[in-house]
Design a protein around this motif. Structure first.
Motif, PDB file in Angstrom:
ATOM      1  N   GLN A 247     -21.395 -16.162 -27.224  1.00 31.54           N
ATOM      2  CA  GLN A 247     -21.399 -17.428 -26.491  1.00 31.54           C
ATOM      3  C   GLN A 247     -22.464 -18.366 -27.017  1.00 31.54           C
ATOM      4  OE1 GLN A 247     -19.091 -18.349 -24.125  1.00 31.54           O
ATOM      5  NE2 GLN A 247     -20.049 -20.334 -24.540  1.00 31.54           N
ATOM      6  N   ALA A 248     -23.626 -17.822 -27.382  1.00 28.23           N
ATOM      7  CA  ALA A 248     -24.685 -18.647 -27.957  1.00 28.23           C
ATOM      8  C   ALA A 248     -24.234 -19.243 -29.286  1.00 28.23           C
ATOM      9  CB  ALA A 248     -25.959 -17.825 -28.148  1.00 28.23           C
ATOM     10  N   ASP A 251     -21.815 -22.086 -28.585  1.00 27.57           N
ATOM     11  CA  ASP A 251     -22.508 -23.272 -28.069  1.00 27.57           C
ATOM     12  C   ASP A 251     -23.172 -24.093 -29.166  1.00 27.57           C
ATOM     13  OD1 ASP A 251     -21.722 -22.530 -25.543  1.00 27.57           O
ATOM     14  OD2 ASP A 251     -23.625 -21.584 -25.013  1.00 27.57           O
ATOM     15  N   THR A 252     -23.450 -23.459 -30.285  1.00 32.49           N
ATOM     16  CA  THR A 252     -24.132 -24.167 -31.369  1.00 32.49           C
ATOM     17  C   THR A 252     -23.184 -24.588 -32.486  1.00 32.49           C
ATOM     18  OG1 THR A 252     -24.686 -22.050 -32.444  1.00 32.49           O
ATOM     19  CG2 THR A 252     -26.321 -22.992 -30.919  1.00 32.49           C
TER      20      THR A 252
END
Length: 253
Positions: A247-248, A251-252
């Protein structure tokens, strides 16, 4: 200086120029290709190996190009089906499938079979990337999508390229090799943040302590490097680390 020195005899072999004593090759490339009367040693020459290596990359990329998000799980080929680690492997494969991840293993027996089995039984995509070895069987029967490789480095590229994380169950040299290669690639920024889960505190605890108390303490790695490793005995915790890292990454991007 003679004319021969300025313009030495030369011969073209495709893009390669051969001059002086190297120009007296008795055969041409086409002749060696079409003449079947000679020995078969040509298939073992370095130029031919380059084509074989290229073919392995092409086959691997082609087979895995449309694989969804995936996690590679490593572990010992020597784990028996009666070993508790086999049951843990099945649980991890099933949990990854439940979280929407394809599961990639080395495709062999033991822990690899257990993980592939768990993923396949749970309805997930079970992938095996096999390697030609003198002492292990072929792909285990729970592999849904399998690719066999001759070269370790081609296979390693596929593990890294198509995975969002590694989970390492107890294993030997092969598992250690993949573990430290992944850590090195992240440390040198060849790949983006790539979490590595060490599953089994009793097995991996000594290694983790050595990395912390010796390698890190001596300044050979930094805080961020040590933080790439997550030590656990809990399947849900391992999958949580994978999901949060993915997920990180989303998000980027």
């Amino acid at each position: 200086m003679t004319t021969d020195d300025l313009h030495p005899r030369e011969k073209q072999r495709g893009p390669v120029t051969l001059r002086r004593e190297r120009s007296d090759e008795p055969t041409t490339t086409d002749q060696r290709l079409l003449d079947s009367r000679g020995p078969s040693d040509w298939v073992h020459t370095d130029p031919w190996r380059v084509l074989r290596i290229q073919a392995e990359f092409v086959e691997g990329f082609g087979a895995l190009a449309e694989v969804p998000r995936a996690v590679t799980v490593f572990g010992s080929a020597r784990t028996t089906r009666e070993d508790p680690e086999y049951g843990i492997g099945r649980k991890i494969g099933a949990a990854l499938a439940g979280a929407g991840f394809a599961t990639i293993t080395g495709g062999g027996p033991g822990t690899m079979e257990a993980v592939n089995r768990g993923a396949s039984e749970a309805g997930g995509l079970s992938i095996g990337l096999g390697i030609e070895l003198p002492f292990e069987q072929g792909l285990n029967p729970w592999v849904d999508l399998g690719v066999n490789f001759r070269y370790f480095f081609a296979r390693k590229t596929m593990f890294i390229k198509y995975s969002q994380a590694f989970i390492c169950l107890p294993g030997g040299f092969g598992t250690l090799d993949e573990l430290f290669e992944a850590l090195t690639l992240v440390q040198t920024k060849k790949v983006t943040k790539f979490p590595v889960v060490l599953f089994g505190t009793e097995y991996w605890g000594g290694l983790h302590a050595w990395l912390r108390d010796s390698v890190h303490a001596a300044g050979k790695i930094g805080d961020k490097d040590l933080a790439l490793l997550h030590l656990t005995d809990d399947v849900d915790d391992a999958v949580r680390v994978v999901e949060e890292a993915y997920q990180a990454w989303i998000d980027t991007h």
